[in-house]
Each structure stands twice: as structure tokens, then as C-alpha cells.
Design a protein around this motif. Structure first.
Motif, PDB file in Angstrom:
ATOM      1  N   GLN A   1      -3.690  12.713  -2.482  1.00 51.34           N
ATOM      2  CA  GLN A   1      -3.528  13.139  -1.093  1.00 51.34           C
ATOM      3  C   GLN A   1      -4.506  14.278  -0.832  1.00 51.34           C
ATOM      4  N   LEU A   2      -5.326  14.131   0.181  1.00 48.73           N
ATOM      5  CA  LEU A   2      -6.270  15.175   0.564  1.00 48.73           C
ATOM      6  C   LEU A   2      -5.788  15.837   1.850  1.00 48.73           C
ATOM      7  N   ALA A   3      -6.289  17.026   2.130  1.00 49.58           N
ATOM      8  CA  ALA A   3      -5.858  17.753   3.319  1.00 49.58           C
ATOM      9  C   ALA A   3      -6.149  16.992   4.602  1.00 49.58           C
TER      10      ALA A   3
ATOM     11  N   ALA B   1       0.858  -1.189   0.000  1.00 48.75           N
ATOM     12  CA  ALA B   1       0.000   0.000   0.000  1.00 48.75           C
ATOM     13  C   ALA B   1       0.889   1.232   0.000  1.00 48.75           C
ATOM     14  N   LEU B   2       0.814   2.010  -1.076  1.00 45.46           N
ATOM     15  CA  LEU B   2       1.620   3.222  -1.201  1.00 45.46           C
ATOM     16  C   LEU B   2       0.701   4.434  -1.281  1.00 45.46           C
ATOM     17  N   PRO B   3       1.150   5.567  -0.712  1.00 45.90           N
ATOM     18  CA  PRO B   3       0.283   6.755  -0.672  1.00 45.90           C
ATOM     19  C   PRO B   3       0.130   7.431  -2.028  1.00 45.90           C
ATOM     20  N   ALA B   4      -1.105   7.687  -2.417  1.00 50.23           N
ATOM     21  CA  ALA B   4      -1.362   8.490  -3.620  1.00 50.23           C
ATOM     22  C   ALA B   4      -1.036   9.939  -3.270  1.00 50.23           C
ATOM     23  N   GLY B   5      -0.637  10.704  -4.259  1.00 47.17           N
ATOM     24  CA  GLY B   5      -0.350  12.114  -4.053  1.00 47.17           C
ATOM     25  C   GLY B   5       1.090  12.405  -3.678  1.00 47.17           C
ATOM     26  N   LYS B   6       1.919  11.403  -3.552  1.00 47.28           N
ATOM     27  CA  LYS B   6       3.330  11.625  -3.233  1.00 47.28           C
ATOM     28  C   LYS B   6       4.172  11.589  -4.506  1.00 47.28           C
ATOM     29  N   TRP B   7       4.148  10.470  -5.226  1.00 49.30           N
ATOM     30  CA  TRP B   7       4.898  10.330  -6.470  1.00 49.30           C
ATOM     31  C   TRP B   7       3.978  10.460  -7.673  1.00 49.30           C
ATOM     32  N   TRP B   8       2.702  10.138  -7.487  1.00 48.46           N
ATOM     33  CA  TRP B   8       1.702  10.097  -8.550  1.00 48.46           C
ATOM     34  C   TRP B   8       0.320  10.117  -7.908  1.00 48.46           C
ATOM     35  N   ASP B   9      -0.680  10.426  -8.703  1.00 50.13           N
ATOM     36  CA  ASP B   9      -2.081  10.209  -8.356  1.00 50.13           C
ATOM     37  C   ASP B   9      -2.515   9.017  -9.195  1.00 50.13           C
ATOM     38  N   ALA B  10      -3.644   8.438  -8.850  1.00 45.59           N
ATOM     39  CA  ALA B  10      -4.150   7.313  -9.634  1.00 45.59           C
ATOM     40  C   ALA B  10      -5.594   7.587 -10.033  1.00 45.59           C
TER      41      ALA B  10
ATOM     42  N   TYR C   1      -6.200   1.172 -12.725  1.00 46.97           N
ATOM     43  CA  TYR C   1      -5.663   2.400 -12.123  1.00 46.97           C
ATOM     44  C   TYR C   1      -4.550   2.940 -13.004  1.00 46.97           C
ATOM     45  N   TRP C   2      -4.758   4.138 -13.565  1.00 49.48           N
ATOM     46  CA  TRP C   2      -3.733   4.824 -14.340  1.00 49.48           C
ATOM     47  C   TRP C   2      -2.942   5.708 -13.400  1.00 49.48           C
ATOM     48  N   LEU C   3      -1.622   5.658 -13.473  1.00 47.75           N
ATOM     49  CA  LEU C   3      -0.791   6.577 -12.713  1.00 47.75           C
ATOM     50  C   LEU C   3      -0.684   7.865 -13.519  1.00 47.75           C
ATOM     51  N   VAL C   4      -1.000   8.999 -12.874  1.00 45.48           N
ATOM     52  CA  VAL C   4      -0.966  10.312 -13.523  1.00 45.48           C
ATOM     53  C   VAL C   4      -0.177  11.265 -12.626  1.00 45.48           C
ATOM     54  N   ALA C   5       0.237  12.393 -13.164  1.00 46.94           N
ATOM     55  CA  ALA C   5       0.985  13.378 -12.389  1.00 46.94           C
ATOM     56  C   ALA C   5       0.147  13.865 -11.205  1.00 46.94           C
ATOM     57  N   VAL C   6       0.815  14.106 -10.094  1.00 48.68           N
ATOM     58  CA  VAL C   6       0.143  14.591  -8.884  1.00 48.68           C
ATOM     59  C   VAL C   6      -0.610  15.882  -9.207  1.00 48.68           C
TER      60      VAL C   6
END
Length: 176
Positions: free
Chosen positions: A81-83, A20-29, A60-65
Motif C-alpha cells: 500500500q502506497l500513500a 483482486a485483494l489489496p496489498a499492504g492490508k494483511w500482507w505485502d507481496a 509472489y511471496w506473501l511477506v509481512a506488511v
């Protein structure tokens, strides 16, 4: 010293199982329903980046953050990543390239890294066309709000979807 353009800015950590890796760090999905995802793979062809398919079918497509955070589209969820909360994506080892388990449907490589979010978004009206199942019955206000501005007097499409109700959409969403 010149950098090697074939080196990826991110690769999954070495693992023997899904991590499990965090979205919003290297990529969004961008998560799509299986039927829409299959159509997206077909339409994007070589323009697609890396794609993960989980064992239940969604892709799930990896896209730029930050490149898809404003999307409000049918059968799509953007993981970022949300606030006030973190979102994680199960990422398989790079060697897992076949199902039925969660795997890289389009393996991560220098040629297939991040998908251009606007190319994926731009194909959305074709992705949800009748060939993928039931035809949508109109464009919701969230989808219409995400459309680029149009000159409604000339390019808007309107239809009565209920007594006294008219739906407007940009030309790209009019077929929906």
C-alpha cells in the motif's frame, strides 16, 4: 481462553475465481521473475511461506506488511500500500493448487503462511547467480544503498566497469 496457534490470521475469502485483494492490508507481496522465483523456491525449501504463481509465470511471496518496502533488487517488485495509490494482487481460491492457471504454488497453510522477508532478501545474491541466466554486470546504486553498512576499507569489492568508473558493493552483493 488460549488461542489456537494453527489458525491463520488471514485466509482468502471464499471465491470461485481469482479475486483482486489489496496489498499492504494483511500482507505485502514480493514478485519475482519466473527463473528467479524457481531458484528462490529451491533455496528456501521449507522456509518459504505461501507462494502464488500467476498464469504468466511470475511468483509472489506473501511477506509481512512493510518488511520489504525498501527493497531495490533486480527482477523484483514489492506490492504494498502506497500513500498515493493502491496495489492489488490476484489471489486464487485456496483450492487452486495446480497450473496452468494462477494458483497457489506453495499452498497457504499454518506451516506456509508469510515468508520471512529477510530470509528471502538474504538469499538474493545466490538467486541472481549465473545459474539463473545472464550474470549481472554490477550492483546499481539503489541495490548498494539497501545493503547493510560495511567497512569499505576491508570488505568492499571494487571493479572497473567502464573507463574511470568504479563500483563498490558489500560482500553479499560483490559476486553480482
Amino acid at each position: 481462553m488460549p488461542t489456537n496457534p494453527r489458525v491463520l490470521p488471514w485466509t482468502p475469502p471464499p471465491a470461485v475465481d481469482i479475486e483482486a485483494l489489496p496489498a499492504g492490508k494483511w500482507w505485502d507481496a514480493v514478485r519475482t521473475a519466473p527463473t528467479v522465483g524457481e531458484r528462490a523456491l529451491e533455496l528456501l525449501g521449507e522456509e518459504t511461506g505461501a507462494v502464488i504463481q500467476d498464469k504468466h509465470g511470475p511468483l509472489y511471496w506473501l511477506v509481512a506488511v512493510g518488511s520489504a518496502t525498501s527493497w531495490h533488487l533486480r527482477q523484483v517488485r514489492v506490492l504494498t500500500q502506497l500513500a498515493d495509490e493502491s496495489t492489488y494482487l490476484g489471489v486464487p481460491p485456496v483450492s487452486w493448487t495446480e497450473g496452468p492457471r494462477t494458483h497457489w504454488r506453495v499452498p497457504l497453510s499454518a506451516d506456509h503462511y508469510l515468508t520471512d522477508a529477510w530470509k528471502l532478501w538474504g538469499r538474493w545474491p545466490r538467486l541472481t547467480a549465473p545459474s539463473t541466466g545472464a550474470r549481472p554486470r554490477g550492483v546499481n546504486s539503489a541495490t548498494a544503498a539497501s545493503c547493510p553498512p560495511t567497512n569499505r576499507s576491508r570488505s568492499a569489492w571494487r571493479t572497473a566497469t567502464a573507463v574511470g568508473k568504479v563500483t563498490y558493493a558489500c560482500p553479499a552483493h560483490a559476486p553480482l
